[in-house]
Enzyme design. Structure first.
Site, PDB file in Angstrom:
ATOM      1  N   GLY A  15       0.826  -1.211   0.000  1.00 54.07           N
ATOM      2  CA  GLY A  15       0.000   0.000   0.000  1.00 54.07           C
ATOM      3  C   GLY A  15       0.853   1.251   0.000  1.00 54.07           C
ATOM      4  O   GLY A  15       0.521   2.260  -0.636  1.00 54.07           O
ATOM      5  N   ARG A  33      -8.097  -2.520  -1.129  1.00 54.51           N
ATOM      6  CA  ARG A  33      -7.899  -1.404  -0.190  1.00 54.51           C
ATOM      7  C   ARG A  33      -8.267  -0.057  -0.834  1.00 54.51           C
ATOM      8  O   ARG A  33      -8.091   0.141  -2.027  1.00 54.51           O
ATOM      9  CB  ARG A  33      -6.458  -1.417   0.338  1.00 54.51           C
ATOM     10  CG  ARG A  33      -6.213  -2.691   1.147  1.00 54.51           C
ATOM     11  CD  ARG A  33      -4.814  -2.775   1.697  1.00 54.51           C
ATOM     12  NE  ARG A  33      -4.543  -1.718   2.660  1.00 54.51           N
ATOM     13  CZ  ARG A  33      -3.354  -1.495   3.196  1.00 54.51           C
ATOM     14  NH1 ARG A  33      -2.324  -2.238   2.844  1.00 54.51           N
ATOM     15  NH2 ARG A  33      -3.196  -0.524   4.068  1.00 54.51           N
ATOM     16  N   ASP A  43       0.538   0.350  13.589  1.00 60.31           N
ATOM     17  CA  ASP A  43       1.012  -0.975  13.156  1.00 60.31           C
ATOM     18  C   ASP A  43       1.304  -1.900  14.338  1.00 60.31           C
ATOM     19  O   ASP A  43       1.457  -3.106  14.164  1.00 60.31           O
ATOM     20  CB  ASP A  43       2.267  -0.832  12.296  1.00 60.31           C
ATOM     21  CG  ASP A  43       1.936  -0.211  10.940  1.00 60.31           C
ATOM     22  OD1 ASP A  43       0.774  -0.277  10.515  1.00 60.31           O
ATOM     23  OD2 ASP A  43       2.845   0.358  10.314  1.00 60.31           O
ATOM     24  N   LYS A  83      -6.440  -2.279   6.718  1.00 60.20           N
ATOM     25  CA  LYS A  83      -5.019  -2.624   6.539  1.00 60.20           C
ATOM     26  C   LYS A  83      -4.953  -3.876   5.660  1.00 60.20           C
ATOM     27  O   LYS A  83      -5.901  -4.189   4.951  1.00 60.20           O
ATOM     28  CB  LYS A  83      -4.352  -2.827   7.907  1.00 60.20           C
ATOM     29  CG  LYS A  83      -4.285  -1.548   8.744  1.00 60.20           C
ATOM     30  CD  LYS A  83      -3.365  -0.525   8.120  1.00 60.20           C
ATOM     31  CE  LYS A  83      -3.301   0.759   8.917  1.00 60.20           C
ATOM     32  NZ  LYS A  83      -2.625   1.829   8.178  1.00 60.20           N
ATOM     33  N   ARG A 126      -7.812  -5.930  10.605  1.00 56.89           N
ATOM     34  CA  ARG A 126      -7.005  -6.361  11.762  1.00 56.89           C
ATOM     35  C   ARG A 126      -7.808  -6.417  13.055  1.00 56.89           C
ATOM     36  O   ARG A 126      -7.383  -7.078  14.009  1.00 56.89           O
ATOM     37  CB  ARG A 126      -5.770  -5.461  11.938  1.00 56.89           C
ATOM     38  CG  ARG A 126      -4.713  -5.709  10.878  1.00 56.89           C
ATOM     39  CD  ARG A 126      -3.438  -4.914  11.097  1.00 56.89           C
ATOM     40  NE  ARG A 126      -2.482  -5.254  10.045  1.00 56.89           N
ATOM     41  CZ  ARG A 126      -1.446  -4.502   9.698  1.00 56.89           C
ATOM     42  NH1 ARG A 126      -1.216  -3.354  10.319  1.00 56.89           N
ATOM     43  NH2 ARG A 126      -0.639  -4.896   8.734  1.00 56.89           N
ATOM     44  N   ARG A 149       1.555  -8.660   9.904  1.00 56.65           N
ATOM     45  CA  ARG A 149       1.571  -8.284  11.324  1.00 56.65           C
ATOM     46  C   ARG A 149       0.679  -9.209  12.158  1.00 56.65           C
ATOM     47  O   ARG A 149       0.942  -9.431  13.341  1.00 56.65           O
ATOM     48  CB  ARG A 149       1.201  -6.816  11.511  1.00 56.65           C
ATOM     49  CG  ARG A 149       2.200  -5.905  10.803  1.00 56.65           C
ATOM     50  CD  ARG A 149       2.345  -4.536  11.381  1.00 56.65           C
ATOM     51  NE  ARG A 149       3.035  -3.683  10.418  1.00 56.65           N
ATOM     52  CZ  ARG A 149       4.368  -3.556  10.321  1.00 56.65           C
ATOM     53  NH1 ARG A 149       5.160  -4.185  11.154  1.00 56.65           N
ATOM     54  NH2 ARG A 149       4.908  -2.778   9.404  1.00 56.65           N
TER      55      ARG A 149
END
Ligand code: S3P
Length: 450
Positions: A93, A121, A315, A342, A346, A388
């Site tokens: 991104g 996104r 993040d 994201k 998330r 992540r």
């Protein structure tokens, strides 16, 4: 690839982490616009950052990579060539949004494509202000999603207030502003990571931070070529910092890590949760402060993360949610609706995996409420294709009974090549020799009243 993780014994380690992802993208782009050769050390050779390198190569910039973490970028005084084909941003991104800003000011047409994840996104956030600057930019996907077709042209500087706190959009507009007539001013609802403006200043581009907090870049400038060493990525370090913080008497030293204060909110949260956290800035010469972080673990207590703190640790929220599950009492994360757009949603992914491992979690529109301490049990958890999430639940596995399997963990290469070997060191944690640094104390930031 699957990651298999077992509970870790007491840990005591000293590590370094790979180069900062956000800074790596920006350093390559700005060096490529400069008037000469720039050597970039500490570059993060991850999939996302290589997308930016290859994009700049496709735009006619010669970039050598003598070592994985060293780039020699041959700047061409802002002259870019029309790409021979579409530019593939993969899952990155940051590549897509920063390039949208850069390409909006070029005289040729370009097309930015993405993989399936990035193609979901939102891009309206970057399209709207760039159009206002005079760019001809269209999202070809449904509801303003990639691919992006950009027919660059002459831009005019504008003043723009970002509706969402986003460093990617701020960065895109500042890069577009370099190619615009007059000055471009970006006003943020709350401060976000400042790497674009810092890197522009480092390359001697005239920018201004205004009294009201807004940022201005003056158009029509050529960055001065310079060498730069990228510090370690504190967002990568955050996984290990939580692993040490949540283990009473766990101890971790991270060296040569970036300590830019728009990125270190995670340290304040760990301190508030009861860990001992100390940082020492060792170097500020290159405008991006860097140094040592030391964490000693303790029984953690729950906290509230909300308001202005959120964009500064956006993040780190999945791994802080894991810390919340291991802490005594309630941890609340609010005002974090950006997590829903994201690499995956998330909020949903973190809630799903924490529950699968035995934690009690309530999902809210803009965050999570986690009731700790959970007795986590090993389980098979998906990564949802999100680096992540994969790394956060590998760390959760260090605290769980039995074996934890993180599925589809290849996505970790997006930001952290080498994660698995550090994980191995954590699971086999042997005492490592650690010298005693001279290090300053942090004070615990109170929860913001909103
Ligand atoms: C980034 C900004 C953040 C962050 C992303 C990297 C950057 O995204 O989540 O990993 O380098 O500017 P947003 O700007 O969309 O919040």
């Amino acid at each position: 690839m699957e990651l298999r993780i077992k509970r870790a014994p007491r840990l005591d380690l000293e590590i370094t982490v790979p180069g900062d992802k956000s800074i790596s993208h920006r350093a390559v782009i700005i060096a490529a616009l400069s008037n000469g050769v720039c050597t970039l050390g500490g570059f993060l050779p991850s999939e996302d950052c290589m997308r930016t390198v290859n994009a700049m190569r496709a735009l006619g910039i010669r970039i050598e990579q003598p070592e994985p973490d060293t780039l020699i970028v041959h700047g061409k005084k802002r002259v870019l060539m029309p790409p021979k084909k579409e530019i593939d941003c993969g899952n990155s991104g940051t590549t897509m949004r920063l390039l949208a800003g850069l390409l909006a000011g070029q005289t040729f047409e370009s097309r930015l494509v993405a993989d399936a994840g990035l193609s979901r996104r939102p891009m309206d956030r970057v399209i709207t202000p760039l159009r206002r600057m005079g760019a001809n930019i269209v999202a070809e996907g449904p509801e303003q999603t990639p691919p992006l077709r950009i027919h660059g042209g002459s831009l005019r500087g504008i003043r723009y207030r970002l509706p969402i706190a986003s460093a990617q959009i701020k960065g895109a507009l500042l890069l577009a502003g370099l190619f615009a007539k007059g000055k471009t001013t970006v006003d943020e609802p709350t401060p976000t990571r400042n790497h674009t403006e810092v890197m522009l200043s480092y390359f001697l581009v005239r920018t201004a931070k205004n009294g009201d907090g807004s940022l201005t870049v003056f158009g029509d400038q050529v960055p001065e070529s310079r060498d730069f060493t990228i510090p370690g990525d504190i967002s990568a370090a955050a996984f290990w910092l939580v692993a040490a913080a949540a283990r009473p008497r766990g101890h971790l030293l991270v060296r040569e890590v970036g300590l830019n204060d728009t990125r270190t909110a995670v340290l304040g949260v760990l301190l508030r949760m009861g860990a001992q956290v100390r940082e020492a800035i060792e170097e500020v010469d290159q405008l991006e402060p860097r140094g040592i972080v030391e964490v000693t673990g303790a029984p953690l207590k729950g906290t509230v993360i909300q308001g202005r703190e959120v964009p500064q640790l956006i993040d780190e929220l999945p791994i802080l949610a894991v810390a919340g599950a291991l802490a005594n009492g309630k941890t609340i994360i609010r005002h974090a609706q950006e997590l829903r757009v994201k690499e995956t949603d998330r909020i949903a992914a973190t809630a799903h995996n924490l529950r699968t491992m035995g934690a009690q979690v309530t999902e809210m529109n803009d965050g999570l409420e986690i009731h700790g301490p959970a007795l986590l049990h090993g389980a098979r958890v998906p990564s949802f294709g999100d680096h992540r999430i994969a790394m956060a639940f590998a760390i959760a596995g260090l605290f769980a009974d039995g074996e934890t399997i993180v599925q589809d963990a290849d996505c970790i290469r997006k930001s952290y090549p080498g994660f698995e070997s550090v994980l191995e060191e954590f699971t086999n944690s042997k005492r490592m020799q650690v010298s005693t640094p001279v290090i300053g104390s942090l004070t615990s930031p109170p929860v913001e009243e909103v």
